[in-house]
Write an enzyme that holds these catalytic residues in place. Structure first.
Site: not given
Ligand code: GDP
Ligand code: IMO
Ligand code: MG
Length: 430
Positions: A12, A15, A37-40, A198
């Site tokens: 998170d 990326k 499991n990922a959320g981008h 991750q």
């Molecule tokens: P990822 O899994 O690495 O792609 O990250 P996520 O999308 O799960 O979580 C990152 C969160 O931060 C998302 O809600 C993005 O919209 C937000 N985000 C990304 N870069 C920035 C930043 O520079 N500032 C702020 N405030 N939010 C950001």
């Molecule tokens: P992105 O790509 C944050 C964490 C879960 C748990 C552990 C194992 O969005 O950064 P799993 O379901 O993979 O067996 O869970 O890994 N986890 C993440 N935490 N960002 C993620 O992906 C994750 N993918 C898995 O919360 O602790």
């Molecule tokens: Mg994420």
């Protein structure tokens, strides 16, 4: 040129936003690890997209995306995501490919994942998407790959329940299937962006095992899950937040002490350090940074930037260049702190200062952060268009991290929108 984008913390890090930004100069974007499991998250003006399986370059109309060999694919989640994109006007026809070596997640693996994690004395807190079970089946040589859908003997051997589940997906999955190695060979003059999921500290080998995911999420995973080999990876970018977050359980030495637990099993094991102010800081960061999981909606655990862990990520991923995100979340603070070492009381009762990231979960659970203070800048960074416009205090925070990690920070993100991205040095080398 081929670039790898990897998470340098516990996932998170932002990326998705960074891959989306860099994808404008790539022709092909390859996800190399993990699954649903990922959320981008990608934000473009008023539009927000949450992607779980599809690589973050998909929002550009002309990019090819590949779900790579290192991934585990849940067909239900995949087609749901493709339908979502279609409904939102993103035409994915002929642009989404799946490696024929990628593994398939079955519904019963999802069920087993949930049951097993709930039965653990200390649950990992998995996302319940069947990830670990699918990778276990793969390691046990009992997994089902995309290529196997066309292998009659293998399909005949499957349980009726599994065959019935797969039947409606076979044609659509097979149409998207490619031999990734040869596909990339034929496109060797393209710029390829490898998108990690991750993060390093959730990598099966390099992370805080067993509190990790089950894929190869660090940069080395791009060579295998990308079907391309390590010498074709030209540059590694490590994305990290200006602070730290973690979802699920496991050690987190620089975690803020919260008064109300968010479900973390380790929070209560950490000695309180200025509880009230850390609690306030935690709540402020969670709300300002919108620190709730994209996949599960769980509140993320928050803490100070952990430079011991970040330096370990630089080392183990051979990170050429760092990308710092969420710096704007600190805009209003008077003072900022970062963890530069761990203080651990050994069995001998003596206190030790550790500057290297240990494998031992006992050591990580016992570790207290040694904090260094920095002045805040009290200015809205999203108004800055170039690095030169940053206030001195923000530059001092950034440049300290560069020196500590011996790695340049070439991109700084100051907001979630695509536009709120400051490029100090373009990683594509332009
Ligand atoms: P990822 O899994 O690495 O792609 O990250 P996520 O999308 O799960 O979580 C990152 C969160 O931060 C998302 O809600 C993005 O919209 C937000 N985000 C990304 N870069 C920035 C930043 O520079 N500032 C702020 N405030 N939010 C950001
Ligand atoms: P992105 O790509 C944050 C964490 C879960 C748990 C552990 C194992 O969005 O950064 P799993 O379901 O993979 O067996 O869970 O890994 N986890 C993440 N935490 N960002 C993620 O992906 C994750 N993918 C898995 O919360 O602790
Ligand atoms: Mg994420």
């Amino acid at each position: 040129m081929n670039l790898v984008v990897t998470g340098a913390q516990w996932g998170d890090e932002g990326k998705g936003k960074i891959v989306d930004y860099l994808a404008k100069d790539a022709q092909i974007i390859v996800r190399f690890s993990g699954g649903a499991n990922a959320g981008h998250t990608i934000v473009i003006g008023d539009e927000q997209y949450a992607l779980h399986l599809i690589p973050s370059g998909i929002l550009y109309p002309d990019k090819f995306v590949i779900l790579g060999a290192g991934m585990v694919i849940d067909p239900v989640a995949l087609f749901k995501e493709l339908d979502m994109l279609k409904e939102r006007g993103i035409d994915t026809t002929g642009r989404v490919f799946i490696s024929d070596r990628a593994h398939i997640v079955l519904p019963r693996y999802i069920q087993i994942d949930k049951e097993r994690d709930a039965a653990r004395k200390t649950p990992i807190g998995t996302t319940g998407r069947g990830i670990g079970i699918t990778y276990s089946m793969k390691c046990d040589r009992d997994g089902i790959r995309i290529a196997d859908l066309g292998w009659k003997e293998k399909m005949d051997e499957l349980e009726d329940e599994d065959r019935a589940f797969l039947a409606p997906f076979v044609q659509r999955l097979s149409e998207m299937s490619i031999d990734q190695a040869y596909f990339l060979m034929h496109h060797r003059n393209s710029q390829i962006l490898f998108e990690g999921a991750q993060g390093t500290l959730l990598d099966l080998d390099l992370g805080t095992y067993p509190y990790v995911s089950s894929g190869m999420s660090s940069a080395a995973g791009a060579a295998i899950g990308g079907c391309i080999g390590p010498r074709r990876l030209d540059k590694v970018l490590g994305v990290f937040k200006a602070y730290s977050t973690r979802v699920g359980n496991g050690p987190f030495p620089s975690e803020f002490e919260e008064v109300v637990s968010t479900g973390s099993t380790t929070a209560t094991e950490v000695e309180p350090v200025e509880t009230s102010s850390e609690d306030a800081l935690c709540k402020y960061i969670r709300e300002t940074g919108r620190e709730y999981g994209v996949t599960t909606g769980r509140p993320r655990r928050c803490g100070y930037l952990d430079l011991v862990a970040l330096r370990y990520a630089c080392l183990t991923n051979s990170i050429d260049s760092l990308v710092m995100t969420h710096l704007d979340v600190y805009d209003t603070l008077d003072k900022i702190k970062a963890c530069i070492a761990y203080r651990i009381t050994g069995e001998d009762g003596k206190e030790h200062i550790i500057e290297e990231f240990p494998a031992s979960i006992a050591a990580l659970n016992a570790a207290k952060p040694v904090l260094r203070s920095f002045a805040g800048w009290k200015q809205n960074l999203s108004g800055c268009l170039t690095y030169d416009e940053f206030p001195t205090a923000a530059m001092e925070y950034i440049e300290f991290i560069e020196r500590f990690c011996e790695t340049p920070i070439d991109i700084v993100s100051v907001g979630y929108d695509r536009k709120e991205t400051i490029i100090r040095k373009n990683p594509w080398g332009k």
